[in-house]
Design an enzyme around this catalytic site. Structure first.
Site, mmCIF file in Angstrom:
data_model
loop_
_atom_site.group_PDB
_atom_site.id
_atom_site.type_symbol
_atom_site.label_atom_id
_atom_site.label_comp_id
_atom_site.label_asym_id
_atom_site.label_seq_id
_atom_site.Cartn_x
_atom_site.Cartn_y
_atom_site.Cartn_z
ATOM 1 C CB CYS A 116 -21.286 -14.378 57.278
ATOM 2 S SG CYS A 116 -21.566 -13.260 58.651
ATOM 3 C CG HIS A 256 -22.745 -12.504 53.982
ATOM 4 N ND1 HIS A 256 -23.876 -12.812 54.716
ATOM 5 C CD2 HIS A 256 -21.920 -11.827 54.825
ATOM 6 C CE1 HIS A 256 -23.721 -12.341 55.938
ATOM 7 N NE2 HIS A 256 -22.555 -11.738 56.037
ATOM 8 C CG ASN A 286 -24.584 -9.641 58.447
ATOM 9 O OD1 ASN A 286 -24.988 -10.802 58.305
ATOM 10 N ND2 ASN A 286 -23.310 -9.343 58.541
#
Ligand code: UT7
Length: 329
Positions: A116, A256, A286
């Site tokens: 990520c 994020h 996500n």
């Protein structure tokens, strides 16, 4: 000596058409819309259904959009970096495939695997090639087909992740805009709480690994959650201090998009107003390396030349960090 900065001169994003709703997930695992929304902030995520399409195909759409928007010929791109944990194949790198499919005939390319935080690692690395004067046009992509490594019988992970890609064009800037500074961190000792168990050289694919469902994301959610909040607050604070700026100097925070509660906690820890935090987790979930450039794509119209943008992310590795940019257009 003249200061050459690496500025973002174009942004583009891509998500596949298919929308996986919380309602549909209710038919797949024991969960419900209320739990998912209140625990994660996610309503929908996009899934690449086409069996013949992979991460590179989403990356190609991003590259095409960037070239068109910036009026750049494909052969003028010097380098393409693709941040991903879902490469089309273990090798070659997906960046090479994207370059081939998008006609970037003069570019070399490589992938960065920092989960990520991948886009931040790639953005920082790509910026250095511009700052040294070595290259003039660098494309940085964050792309993940997370649906290819998600177990859709595991309610702890399948509700979170989605597919998507975003990217930017980096070009020299002589006005002091663009990349300012970055603090990137990693801690391999935390690999146990977020990883894929098999498919690498440690445990190559076998009948046993497939049967044991070891080719999917394994995550200890609570432990990752706590470290994510601490990590993102930590590097953002250090980066502000090192650059003599406060939260009031930051126009946009680009975090994020893993969990709205993580984002809220980071903003709270930095005493940063949510009105200036970019959010799109509700619709995309996500997308791992895709989240940060997909935020830029969504908020592009609201960004103004000279504004201070603070990126921050946390992910598998463990990896985390913050990157400080001045918006250039
Ligand atoms: O992007 C890379 C980095 N990753 C992250 O930043 C993710 C960080 N972690 C998280 O976002 C959260 O930990 C999750 C969303 C993964 C989980 O949320 P949580 O609040 O930490 O829940 P939990 O794992 O502590 O589970 C709480 C309860 C459990 O039930 P019991 O044991 O209390 O009876 C779970 O079994 O919620 C249950 N649960 C669910 N219930 C309904 C877990 N998943 C679900 C679900 N639907 N999908």
């Amino acid at each position: 000596m003249e200061l050459v900065n690496a500025a973002i001169s174009a942004v583009h994003g891509y998500v596949p058409d298919y929308v996986l709703t919380n309602k549909e997930l209710e038919t797949m695992v024991e969960t419900n819309d209320e739990w998912i929304q209140s625990r994660t902030g996610i309503k929908t995520r996009h899934i690449l259904k086409d069996k013949d399409k992979a991460t590179s195909d989403m990356g190609v759409e991003v590259v095409k959009g960037i070239l068109e928007k910036s009026n750049t010929a494909p052969e003028d791109i010097d380098l393409i970096i693709c941040a991903t944990v879902t490469a089309d194949m273990v090798f070659p790198d997906t960046a090479n495939t994207i370059a081939d499919k998008a006609g970037l005939s003069n570019a070399f390319g490589y992938d960065i695997n920092a989960a990520c935080s991948g886009f931040l690692y790639a953005l920082t690395t790509g910026s250095q090639f511009i700052r040294t004067g070595m290259y003039k046009k660098v494309i940085v992509i964050g792309a993940d087909k997370m649906s290819s490594i998600i177990d859709y019988t595991d309610r702890a992970t399948c509700i979170i992740f989605g597919d998507g890609a975003g990217g930017v064009l980096l070009e020299p800037n002589h006005e002091g805009l663009g990349f300012q500074d970055a603090i990137l961190k990693s801690d391999g000792s935390g690999r146990d709480i977020l990883h894929m168990k098999a498919g690498g050289s440690l445990k190559p694919a076998s009948i046993e690994t497939v049967t044991a469902k070891e080719h999917f994301v394994y995550q200890e959610g609570k432990a990752v959650f706590k470290k994510a909040v601490k990590g993102m607050i930590g590097t953002t604070k250090s980066l502000m201090e090192r650059n003599n700026i406060t939260k009031d100097d930051i126009d946009w925070m680009v975090p994020h998009q893993a969990n709205i509660r993580i984002i809220n906690s980071v903003a709270h820890g930095l005493d940063f107003p949510m009105e200036r935090v970019m959010l799109n987790i509700e619709k995309f979930g996500n997308t791992t390396a895709g989240t940060l450039p997909l935020c830029l794509w969504d908020y592009e119209n609201q960004l103004k030349k000279g504004q201070n943008v603070m990126f921050t992310a946390f992910g598998g590795g463990l990896t985390w960090g913050s990157v400080y940019f001045k918006w250039a257009y």
